[in-house]
Design a protein around this motif. Sequence first.
Motif, PDB file in Angstrom:
ATOM      1  N   GLY A   1      26.785   4.635  -3.619  1.00 41.55           N
ATOM      2  CA  GLY A   1      26.827   6.008  -3.120  1.00 41.55           C
ATOM      3  C   GLY A   1      28.201   6.637  -3.223  1.00 41.55           C
ATOM      4  N   ILE A   2      29.089   6.030  -4.038  1.00 41.77           N
ATOM      5  CA  ILE A   2      30.439   6.577  -4.207  1.00 41.77           C
ATOM      6  C   ILE A   2      30.408   7.646  -5.302  1.00 41.77           C
ATOM      7  N   THR A   3      31.179   8.701  -5.119  1.00 42.81           N
ATOM      8  CA  THR A   3      31.294   9.736  -6.143  1.00 42.81           C
ATOM      9  C   THR A   3      32.042   9.180  -7.346  1.00 42.81           C
ATOM     10  N   PHE A   4      31.459   9.315  -8.523  1.00 41.22           N
ATOM     11  CA  PHE A   4      32.122   8.860  -9.744  1.00 41.22           C
ATOM     12  C   PHE A   4      32.592  10.077 -10.536  1.00 41.22           C
ATOM     13  N   ILE A   5      33.850  10.056 -10.937  1.00 44.27           N
ATOM     14  CA  ILE A   5      34.330  11.071 -11.880  1.00 44.27           C
ATOM     15  C   ILE A   5      34.680  10.335 -13.152  1.00 44.27           C
ATOM     16  N   PHE A   6      33.927  10.623 -14.187  1.00 43.23           N
ATOM     17  CA  PHE A   6      33.940   9.836 -15.406  1.00 43.23           C
ATOM     18  C   PHE A   6      34.488  10.698 -16.538  1.00 43.23           C
ATOM     19  N   VAL A   7      35.482  10.181 -17.253  1.00 39.67           N
ATOM     20  CA  VAL A   7      36.063  10.935 -18.359  1.00 39.67           C
ATOM     21  C   VAL A   7      35.598  10.324 -19.674  1.00 39.67           C
ATOM     22  N   THR A   8      35.085  11.140 -20.573  1.00 39.22           N
ATOM     23  CA  THR A   8      34.676  10.615 -21.874  1.00 39.22           C
ATOM     24  C   THR A   8      34.723  11.707 -22.929  1.00 39.22           C
ATOM     25  N   HIS A   9      34.791  11.276 -24.205  1.00 37.31           N
ATOM     26  CA  HIS A   9      34.662  12.249 -25.294  1.00 37.31           C
ATOM     27  C   HIS A   9      33.318  12.061 -25.977  1.00 37.31           C
ATOM     28  N   ASP A  10      32.493  11.138 -25.430  1.00 40.95           N
ATOM     29  CA  ASP A  10      31.223  10.779 -26.049  1.00 40.95           C
ATOM     30  C   ASP A  10      30.109  11.562 -25.366  1.00 40.95           C
ATOM     31  N   GLN A  11      29.544  12.572 -26.077  1.00 36.20           N
ATOM     32  CA  GLN A  11      28.583  13.467 -25.438  1.00 36.20           C
ATOM     33  C   GLN A  11      27.300  12.746 -25.033  1.00 36.20           C
TER      34      GLN A  11
ATOM     35  N   ASP B   1      29.799  15.155  -2.948  1.00 38.13           N
ATOM     36  CA  ASP B   1      29.602  13.786  -2.486  1.00 38.13           C
ATOM     37  C   ASP B   1      28.450  13.126  -3.256  1.00 38.13           C
ATOM     38  N   ASN B   2      28.622  11.833  -3.560  1.00 38.70           N
ATOM     39  CA  ASN B   2      27.569  11.025  -4.185  1.00 38.70           C
ATOM     40  C   ASN B   2      27.186  11.457  -5.583  1.00 38.70           C
TER      41      ASN B   2
ATOM     42  N   LYS C   1      23.904   2.253 -12.144  1.00 38.82           N
ATOM     43  CA  LYS C   1      23.276   1.465 -11.077  1.00 38.82           C
ATOM     44  C   LYS C   1      24.262   1.260  -9.926  1.00 38.82           C
ATOM     45  N   ILE C   2      25.503   0.911 -10.284  1.00 37.63           N
ATOM     46  CA  ILE C   2      26.524   0.675  -9.264  1.00 37.63           C
ATOM     47  C   ILE C   2      26.780   1.958  -8.479  1.00 37.63           C
TER      48      ILE C   2
END
Lengths: 294, 395
Positions: free
Chosen positions: B185-195, B29-30, B179-180
């Motif tokens: 307080g929402i869980t973010f699952i972020f996909v990227t190829h940029d280390q 969470d979070n 910031k958002i």
Amino acid sequence: MKNPNAVRRRSTRIERFCLGPYSAWAVLFIVVPLLFVAYYAFTDNSFHFTTANITRFFTATSSVTDETGAAREVHTYLLIFGRSLKLAVISTVLCLLMGYPAAYIIARAPARTQKIMITLIMIPMWMNFLIRTYAWMTILQDTGILNSFLSALHLRRVHIIGTESAVVIGMVYDYFPYMILPIYSVMAKMDLKLLEAARDLGCNGFGVLRRVIWPLSLPGVISGVTMVLIPSISTFYISQKLGNGKFYLIGDAIEGQYVANNLHFAAAIAFILMVILLAAMAFMQRGANKKAMA
Amino acid sequence: MNKIIELKNVTKSFDGQVVLDNINLYIYDNEFLTLLGPSGCGKTTTLRIIAGFETADEGDVIFMGENINAVPPHKRNVNTVFQRYALFPHLNVFENVAFPLREKRVPKAEIESRVTEMLHLVALTGFEKRSVTSLSGGQQQRVAIARALVNNPKVLLLDEPLAALDLKLRKDMQQELKKIQKATGITFIFVTHDQEEALSMSDTVVVMSEGRIQQIGTPVDIYNEPKNAFVADFIGESNILDGVMLDDRKVSFAGHVFDCVDTGFGKRTPVDVVVRPEDVDIVPEAKGMLRGVVTAVTFLGVYYEIIVDIKGFKWMIQTTDFVDVDEHIGLSIEPDAIHIMAKSEYSGMFGDYSSFSMEMDEIGELEEEQLEELGELVDPDEPAEAPAAESETDA
């Protein structure tokens, strides 16, 4: 989708030069004939200005006998126009009801299947329109293919030829490709990510259809409806052949007046029909634009 | 902390090709969690399985303690920000954001206030009536975020959302997303190829390669304690050498025995040794633990990047001291700058700079972008392209 902010490019001299033949063609074969129609519609046999032809369309009456044998007085051309409109609308609605899901299914099929199905839909269009209508006569006749087939199966024969149903069948068959092709081309271009986004945001299958697919396919639906409604409202051949001439349509009226050398009145009917259709199309287009902007 | 999503033994193949191979992952969470890896590593598929657009061939997706394998996307309490935003071109900014609320038949007044609040959050107040196709890429991005957040999802999935923005805008959006995430307080699952993006934004980074998770950890852990040669190479620059752990705190590589801080590998164990380019000190040749010849020098503003040939192995070193090509120099490495990794399938594949040149690197990246763009050309259904001015300009 075009970017509305795209700068309108100025046409170059060479482009305008290339456009020349087409402009000339359009003027010669579209604008001039239309002007002639209008001119004939508003003149009498000695080419004096008159609105009599127009008035005649709205006021001419005749008496018809209905099924009970009772005679009654009707506005001839308004009745014919109403009948044409009714059959054309029924055909258009049927085309839309069949064409929309078909277009959707084709657009979602693998690329190869899409090509095959579109070709199959277009193949009948390579054959002459009159021949296709004759083919339906041989199918629908009381002693035709359909009834032979039914009696071979020991089923009751049906009487279709000479009914409104036969006319509608003919119209739907002839104009169906014009409905499916524009809808298909819009659907095939639709961004599948948008459908995923809609599901992600809480739409079930029907919601995706109603809130995303339908509004985005509306331009295709409008061209499809236009391309089916207009030829089916003005057709005369289908009603003569499949309706056994019992369903005198507005196209038949124009043809009849023309054959009877009543050029001015024929022009007046054509003119009125054109004005009504243009008004209807403008109305539809505006509704679509409004929806698109909402 | 509560586990909000668990992936258990998730496996997925497309046309017989395994794209996810037994993935196990807890998401709390979070948390701001990033799935990081090169294209084709399975990160996007993982995201799509969580969103419900794909179903796992095997394994379970647990959401707040409940198995959601069979729950369709529209019934999951997660929302997605799509790579190319996927805004509805027939709706204006307000209606795009209001879309999920209208589906839920939220009362009009509440829709009005929640959409207004969201547009304020993403700094798009005043854009309500604008057509989404008239917005810049950055603005479309904000609309997509507002639309995904307006429903108060438990989890927000972001599929390379910044890939189409230019470098400057991308940096700003990274800050803003962080910031958002903090604010909501929402869980973010972020996909990227940029280390770099992954390190600067995340609480937890999940490094993936070839359908498998290579390492899970905080950005600092991942950078300082990479688990294998793949992670060491993918995150930042690394010199990766064949070494032998002689004993606890003693390692031999490049023909020299070094003191280090790692223990527990046993005696005379072959290992991979990582030395970050910024952790190597240049000293006079006589004083060096290692000696070599400079073969290339590149000025990068803050520091020089030099390539040093030591017994045929090319090291990359970042230094603020100027040295010249063909100069003979000595290198000194502190014990805590040496990181020891167990041998893995990736051993020997990365970490040698013998074929390295900046130009080569850039050409490589360009090709990757061009390929991506070609991939999109095949897919002609982009509704609203980001204006050309905001096309990709990194490298």
